[in-house]
Design a protein around this motif. Sequence first.
Motif, PDB file in Angstrom:
ATOM      1  N   SER A  40      28.693   8.937  61.843  1.00 39.32           N
ATOM      2  CA  SER A  40      29.717   9.478  60.956  1.00 39.32           C
ATOM      3  C   SER A  40      29.706  11.001  60.979  1.00 39.32           C
ATOM      4  N   SER A  41      30.897  11.574  60.922  1.00 44.20           N
ATOM      5  CA  SER A  41      31.015  13.035  60.842  1.00 44.20           C
ATOM      6  C   SER A  41      30.759  13.532  59.427  1.00 44.20           C
ATOM      7  N   GLU A  42      30.732  12.621  58.438  1.00 44.86           N
ATOM      8  CA  GLU A  42      30.454  12.977  57.053  1.00 44.86           C
ATOM      9  C   GLU A  42      29.330  12.095  56.526  1.00 44.86           C
ATOM     10  N   PRO A  43      28.092  12.327  56.958  1.00 50.58           N
ATOM     11  CA  PRO A  43      26.981  11.488  56.506  1.00 50.58           C
ATOM     12  C   PRO A  43      26.741  11.632  55.009  1.00 50.58           C
ATOM     13  N   GLY A  44      26.194  10.582  54.427  1.00 47.76           N
ATOM     14  CA  GLY A  44      25.910  10.583  52.992  1.00 47.76           C
ATOM     15  C   GLY A  44      26.513   9.352  52.330  1.00 47.76           C
ATOM     16  N   PRO A  45      26.528   9.318  51.009  1.00 41.28           N
ATOM     17  CA  PRO A  45      27.048   8.150  50.279  1.00 41.28           C
ATOM     18  C   PRO A  45      28.510   7.867  50.628  1.00 41.28           C
ATOM     19  N   TRP A  46      28.807   6.603  50.837  1.00 38.42           N
ATOM     20  CA  TRP A  46      30.183   6.190  51.104  1.00 38.42           C
ATOM     21  C   TRP A  46      31.042   6.404  49.863  1.00 38.42           C
ATOM     22  N   GLN A  47      32.252   6.923  50.068  1.00 40.52           N
ATOM     23  CA  GLN A  47      33.194   7.121  48.973  1.00 40.52           C
ATOM     24  C   GLN A  47      34.543   6.536  49.372  1.00 40.52           C
ATOM     25  N   THR A  48      34.912   5.425  48.775  1.00 41.81           N
ATOM     26  CA  THR A  48      36.206   4.832  49.092  1.00 41.81           C
ATOM     27  C   THR A  48      37.340   5.763  48.692  1.00 41.81           C
ATOM     28  N   SER A  49      37.100   6.622  47.735  1.00 40.11           N
ATOM     29  CA  SER A  49      38.137   7.576  47.328  1.00 40.11           C
ATOM     30  C   SER A  49      38.507   8.524  48.465  1.00 40.11           C
ATOM     31  N   ARG A  50      37.643   8.658  49.444  1.00 39.05           N
ATOM     32  CA  ARG A  50      37.942   9.504  50.608  1.00 39.05           C
ATOM     33  C   ARG A  50      38.953   8.814  51.522  1.00 39.05           C
ATOM     34  N   VAL A  51      38.914   7.497  51.548  1.00 39.07           N
ATOM     35  CA  VAL A  51      39.836   6.705  52.379  1.00 39.07           C
ATOM     36  C   VAL A  51      40.466   5.625  51.488  1.00 39.07           C
ATOM     37  N   PRO A  52      41.280   6.006  50.534  1.00 33.72           N
ATOM     38  CA  PRO A  52      41.764   5.049  49.535  1.00 33.72           C
ATOM     39  C   PRO A  52      42.582   3.900  50.119  1.00 33.72           C
ATOM     40  N   TYR A  53      43.152   4.095  51.292  1.00 33.26           N
ATOM     41  CA  TYR A  53      43.928   3.014  51.908  1.00 33.26           C
ATOM     42  C   TYR A  53      43.045   1.851  52.346  1.00 33.26           C
ATOM     43  N   LEU A  54      41.725   2.053  52.453  1.00 30.37           N
ATOM     44  CA  LEU A  54      40.822   0.973  52.838  1.00 30.37           C
ATOM     45  C   LEU A  54      40.422   0.079  51.660  1.00 30.37           C
ATOM     46  N   ARG A  55      40.677   0.518  50.443  1.00 26.35           N
ATOM     47  CA  ARG A  55      40.227  -0.241  49.270  1.00 26.35           C
ATOM     48  C   ARG A  55      40.831  -1.644  49.258  1.00 26.35           C
ATOM     49  N   GLU A  56      42.128  -1.728  49.466  1.00 30.60           N
ATOM     50  CA  GLU A  56      42.788  -3.039  49.423  1.00 30.60           C
ATOM     51  C   GLU A  56      42.319  -3.934  50.569  1.00 30.60           C
ATOM     52  N   ILE A  57      42.068  -3.338  51.718  1.00 33.45           N
ATOM     53  CA  ILE A  57      41.585  -4.130  52.857  1.00 33.45           C
ATOM     54  C   ILE A  57      40.218  -4.727  52.532  1.00 33.45           C
ATOM     55  N   MET A  58      39.322  -3.917  51.953  1.00 32.75           N
ATOM     56  CA  MET A  58      37.996  -4.418  51.605  1.00 32.75           C
ATOM     57  C   MET A  58      38.060  -5.453  50.485  1.00 32.75           C
ATOM     58  N   ARG A  59      38.997  -5.318  49.587  1.00 31.98           N
ATOM     59  CA  ARG A  59      39.126  -6.325  48.527  1.00 31.98           C
ATOM     60  C   ARG A  59      39.634  -7.655  49.084  1.00 31.98           C
ATOM     61  N   CYS A  60      40.452  -7.594  50.114  1.00 32.67           N
ATOM     62  CA  CYS A  60      40.888  -8.831  50.760  1.00 32.67           C
ATOM     63  C   CYS A  60      39.736  -9.494  51.515  1.00 32.67           C
ATOM     64  N   LEU A  61      38.759  -8.717  51.948  1.00 29.90           N
ATOM     65  CA  LEU A  61      37.580  -9.261  52.615  1.00 29.90           C
ATOM     66  C   LEU A  61      36.567  -9.814  51.614  1.00 29.90           C
TER      67      LEU A  61
END
Length: 628
Positions: A40-61
């Motif tokens: 990752s180019s941004e190591p550290g704690p994952w923040q879904t707020s950085r990629v908010p479009y992924l939230r719905e995809i992960m909720r479907c999973l």
Amino acid sequence: MEIETDSFFNYGLAKGIRPDPDYTVDEWADAHRILSSVSSSEPGPWQTSRVPYLREIMRCLSPSHPCERVILMKGAQIGGTECGNNWMGFVIHHTPGPMLIVNPTVEMAKRTSKMRIDPAIDNCPSLRELVKSPRTRDSGNTVLMKEFPGGVLVLTGANSAVGLRSMPVRYLFLDEVDGYPNDAGDEGDPVDLAIQRTATFSNRKIFLASTPTLKNYSRIEKAFLEGDQRYFFVPCPVCGAMQTLKWANIKFESGHPETACYECEKCKSLWQDYQKAEILQKGEWIATAPDRSNGKIVSFHLSSLYSPYGWTSWGDIACDFVKVHKDPARLQVWTNTKLAETWEDQSGESIDPTGLMSRRENYGPRIPMNVVILTCGVDVQDDRLELEIVGWGKDEESWSIDYHVLHGDPSTPQLWDDLDSILQRTYEHERNIAPLSIAATCIDSGGHYTDHVITFCGERLHQRVFAIKGSSSGFGVPIFPARASQNKRLKKPVYVIGVNDAKQTLMQRLRIKEPGPGCWHFPIDRDAEWFTQVTAEVIKTRMVKGRPVREWVPRTEGHPCEALDCRVYAFAALRGLMRNWKFDLNAAFERLQSYPLKNGQIPAGKAVSQTAATPTIRSRVRSKGISL
């Protein structure tokens, strides 16, 4: 002892019948996932707020969502693969069961394990304590298998039929499905084989993610269209109109693509790249085909235009477009990876050889001024050798320098001596530099004279004369491989080249009429038969076991195509120099521009350099002291 056994049994039974937690993948990732600097180019704690479009995809999973399949047709640099890795971590931690991750090849699966899976586990304490260290004896942690309480993670390649039918799985992650082969070891479509592994689980979950490739051929496009086809709508910061991000609305000053911004399709206000942080947070997924699949398949489309601020900017995408828009082969890659759109393949359309003849040029007696390097491709027939010498310039612009037909018996030394004398020639350049020699040659070893070709090339490896063979694996094979195969009997190297992809690239470039990236140039004395042979094949699609299979076939049955084969081999020789010998074509071109022409003229705005203009290729030492 009986009480202890009953207690153990009851514990296992209780754990097995416990319902899945009402907890989502994105919530788990925000609480537990730590990104590694390795992946990752941004190591550290994952923040879904950085990629908010992924939230719905992960909720479907997540297990609480009723869908069975999640489809992501994606561009590059939007976090799609990490979305799948978050799902993997959630499964190991909270809903253990058998999980299979499939990459296009076994080698890619091994690389994914080392570069993504292992760091994801090692950096997360809650996963690290469940998946034992691979250094522990009998730990159940290998490159392609990770055991954990209640489940196992297996990685394999779509080219391995054994890996695809080895076990039943509840969770299936099919990554980059458009890179899968059409057939897995003659046992059928790898996607179908993998999905069959989930048949015994009523609560299965399947995730397909990929950048698309060709229209009507792309697996991920087909899967996306079977779902509810969701697009991410974002609001205009000025008028609030909801819209999807489209390339047609990217605007930039002529000659300055780095200034690219986005124009609202309603109020025409301009958005700057830094405003993506605001608009992405307010975005929402909207299904455009909500009645399809009865909610069992949810499908998402996401281009790189949504890449968060600080990752890939609109200016970056525009700069890439300016570089490739005249070269169809490179524009296809840009369309697939940046816009997440399929490419309409035109290689099946015939190209008029008469029209190509009208573009012939009078080079003069010397190599054209913008040629950096020469390569050669040789086709072996039963009664002759045919070869083309090609000059290459910036961005793989090419000039056909010479074409020879050497008649004779390929089983006799004389014909090979004649070829050797041609490969030793040097060619005067229009610029005031030393004459150019042929930097690399590829000779086809797939015919009736395999031994003669391999022996000839084996004695000339130091001259970069390579024995090659066309791949039989269809499309998606590198034009020149990273390493050679070994001829078992002669113990000499043979390079298996991706002839299908090479032909597709070259045929697309034949349509380029303006000098520049990828353009073909033809000499004034080239005859009509050569042009007919160069355009002798087209791509046709036929259905094999329910899957479309693309293949090159002659336009006219029985018509020779040696000229096309020679160009493919010369192209493979160039790609070999660039891939394996680290030759930088564009850097060499820039050095060349500082040299005056033979008549003493100095190109405008260029100073005469005192450094050598002859292209340099880093040599590499192979076994037995052979320097390449």
